[in-house]
Design a protein around this motif. Structure first.
Motif, PDB file in Angstrom:
ATOM      1  N   ARG A 144       0.679   2.908   0.670  1.00 16.80           N
ATOM      2  CA  ARG A 144       0.976   3.375  -0.171  1.00 16.80           C
ATOM      3  C   ARG A 144       2.079   4.065   0.175  1.00 16.80           C
ATOM      4  NH1 ARG A 144      -3.901   7.681  -1.695  1.00 16.80           N
ATOM      5  NH2 ARG A 144      -4.712   6.518  -2.078  1.00 16.80           N
ATOM      6  N   PHE A 145       2.453   4.724   1.248  1.00 18.94           N
ATOM      7  CA  PHE A 145       3.505   5.089   1.945  1.00 18.94           C
ATOM      8  C   PHE A 145       4.760   4.309   1.571  1.00 18.94           C
ATOM      9  CE2 PHE A 145       6.552   5.947   5.360  1.00 18.94           C
ATOM     10  CZ  PHE A 145       6.509   7.682   5.434  1.00 18.94           C
ATOM     11  N   ASN A 146       4.103   2.758   2.661  1.00 19.73           N
ATOM     12  CA  ASN A 146       4.879   2.033   2.163  1.00 19.73           C
ATOM     13  C   ASN A 146       5.733   1.416   0.557  1.00 19.73           C
ATOM     14  OD1 ASN A 146       5.136   2.195   5.767  1.00 19.73           O
ATOM     15  ND2 ASN A 146       3.743  -0.069   4.960  1.00 19.73           N
ATOM     16  N   ASN A 147       4.702   1.604  -0.277  1.00 19.12           N
ATOM     17  CA  ASN A 147       5.076   1.341  -1.231  1.00 19.12           C
ATOM     18  C   ASN A 147       5.771   2.331  -1.903  1.00 19.12           C
ATOM     19  OD1 ASN A 147       3.730  -0.946  -1.061  1.00 19.12           O
ATOM     20  ND2 ASN A 147       1.974  -0.540  -1.940  1.00 19.12           N
ATOM     21  N   MET A 148       5.531   3.635  -1.952  1.00 24.44           N
ATOM     22  CA  MET A 148       5.852   4.739  -2.321  1.00 24.44           C
ATOM     23  C   MET A 148       7.355   4.702  -2.164  1.00 24.44           C
ATOM     24  SD  MET A 148       3.187   8.124  -2.939  1.00 24.44           S
ATOM     25  CE  MET A 148       2.737   8.444  -4.000  1.00 24.44           C
ATOM     26  N   TYR A 149       7.544   4.881  -0.573  1.00 20.94           N
ATOM     27  CA  TYR A 149       8.883   4.924  -0.046  1.00 20.94           C
ATOM     28  C   TYR A 149      10.018   4.134   0.006  1.00 20.94           C
ATOM     29  CZ  TYR A 149       7.034   9.520   0.416  1.00 20.94           C
ATOM     30  OH  TYR A 149       6.696  11.019   0.228  1.00 20.94           O
ATOM     31  N   GLY A 150       9.020   2.508  -0.265  1.00 18.76           N
ATOM     32  CA  GLY A 150       9.574   1.107  -0.380  1.00 18.76           C
ATOM     33  C   GLY A 150      10.293   0.413   0.926  1.00 18.76           C
ATOM     34  N   THR A 200      -7.175   4.002   6.366  1.00 13.98           N
ATOM     35  CA  THR A 200      -5.899   4.719   7.032  1.00 13.98           C
ATOM     36  C   THR A 200      -4.399   3.410   7.060  1.00 13.98           C
ATOM     37  OG1 THR A 200      -6.829   5.614   9.087  1.00 13.98           O
ATOM     38  CG2 THR A 200      -4.730   4.321   9.271  1.00 13.98           C
ATOM     39  N   ARG A 201      -5.666   2.118   6.713  1.00 19.12           N
ATOM     40  CA  ARG A 201      -4.693   0.782   5.841  1.00 19.12           C
ATOM     41  C   ARG A 201      -4.309   1.534   4.701  1.00 19.12           C
ATOM     42  NH1 ARG A 201      -8.612  -1.677   8.371  1.00 19.12           N
ATOM     43  NH2 ARG A 201      -9.681  -2.826   6.637  1.00 19.12           N
ATOM     44  N   VAL A 202      -5.213   2.314   3.451  1.00 22.09           N
ATOM     45  CA  VAL A 202      -4.544   2.626   2.127  1.00 22.09           C
ATOM     46  C   VAL A 202      -3.161   3.508   2.296  1.00 22.09           C
ATOM     47  CG1 VAL A 202      -5.658   4.163   0.093  1.00 22.09           C
ATOM     48  CG2 VAL A 202      -6.817   2.243   1.346  1.00 22.09           C
TER      49      VAL A 202
END
Ligand code: TYM
Length: 329
Positions: free
Chosen positions: A161-167, A155-157
């Protein structure tokens, strides 16, 4: 404020593992945080396909939640399938979940080993749906037993990943949680593995006193220590682990000293354990049946819970759609 969320699959009656891994935490935390507790009926469909059983089990788990002390006036209690936003979030998260990492999940490998004729896509995507449950309310703390640690890690991954991908800094890094202590694994009484619903090694919250006594007296032990400080066999270690959850520390110290001195009598140890389990379970059991038979009350609880959960879920899904570029004209 902390946001706490946890769920249990409705695949049978709740046992001591569910109670000490998850349920007791819910009850303790409900007054100090914003809490969501749900019944993971979609998750149970990965292995469960008897509609009558499923519906009855949902009712039973709901009654057991309430009997254990979850207060629907304070916490939001709902059924997963009453909140359709979870399926949308699961779909959106699945776009960034890699098949390889899902195939490597221990629970997936275990399920396909045990049931090679039913390796369905729902099983593979189980951790994505679980991440959606958690991220739907942007939960910061997730009370679970040790067996769910890897799902929380995934879940943390997915969140990172979502946060990083969309900034964005949108999803929190949800942490597994056990009230002031390490995550627990309550073992079964058969000398190996964890207590489970289908392993036939459990003590259930609904078990009558005499059934608890009988099950505990049959627990696997060994022929007893032969020299001071002999190594402890798995069956005996399991009895002590369950004692850690239900007994006074002085009781545990007493029996550990007896073990070390080779004077322990397993019959006495088991009798004590059975009485301590009964002390924990009896007050819950006494409330289960009355609550389970009150259809109007159960109906009210799930309707009100679903409404509150949908409100929070809709806000998250709307944000996520917007972040991912699905926007209204
Ligand atoms: P489930 O239904 O298998 O178990 C429910 C909870 O009980 C805990 N548990 C145990 N804890 C300690 N010792 C044991 N022997 C033991 N057996 C079960 C589990 O760790 C769990 O906390 N995937 C989850 C359900 C779920 C969920 C979620 C949980 C779906 N979405 C979101 C948290 C957040 C499951 O199968 O639990």
């Amino acid at each position: 404020m902390d946001i706490v969320l946890s769920g249990i699959r409705p695949t049978g009656r709740l046992h001591l593992g569910n109670y000490f891994g998850a349920l007791r935490n819910f009850v303790r935390m409900q007054h100090d945080a914003k809490c969501y507790f749900f019944i993971a009926d979609y998750h149970s469909l990965t292995t469960h396909n008897d509609p009558e059983h499923l519906h009855e089990n949902v009712k039973t788990v709901l009654a057991e939640y309430l009997a254990a002390g979850i207060d629907p006036q304070v916490a939001t209690i709902y059924i997963q399938s009453d909140v359709p936003q979870v399926t949308e979030l699961s779909l959106l998260l699945s776009m960034h979940a890699y098949v390889g990492e899902l195939e490597r999940t221990a629970s997936f490998k275990d399920k396909i080993r045990k049931n090679p004729s039913n390796v369905n896509a729902g099983l593979l995507c189980y951790p994505v749906l679980m991440a959606a449950d958690i991220l739907l309310h942007r939960a910061t703390h997730v009370p679970v037993g040790k067996d769910q640690e890897q799902h929380l890690e995934l879940t943390r991954v997915f969140a990172r990943r979502f946060n990083n991908m969309y900034g964005v800094e949108y999803f929190p890094e949800s942490q597994p949680y056990n009230f002031g202590a390490e995550l627990v694994k309550i073992p079964g009484l058969d000398g190996s593995g964890k207590m489970g619903k289908s392993e036939n090694n459990g003590i259930f919250l609904a078990d009558p006193d005499n059934v608890i006594r009988k099950k505990v007296m049959k627990a696997v032990t060994d022929s007893g220590p032969t020299e001071p400080n002999s190594p402890v066999s798995e069956g005996v270690a399991n009895i002590f682990t369950i004692m850690e959850a239900v007994s006074d520390p002085s009781t545990i110290t007493y029996f550990k000293e007896q073990y070390a001195a080779c004077t322990i009598r397993y019959g006495d140890l088991k009798k004590q354990l059975a009485e301590d389990i009964i002390r924990t379970v009896a007050p819950i059991r006494e409330r289960i049946e009355a609550i389970r038979n009150d259809d109007a009350y159960l109906h009210r609880v799930v309707c009100e819970g679903a409404e509150k959960a949908r409100e929070s879920a809709a806000a998250t899904v709307s944000d996520v759609r917007n972040i991912m570029g699905i926007r209204p004209f």
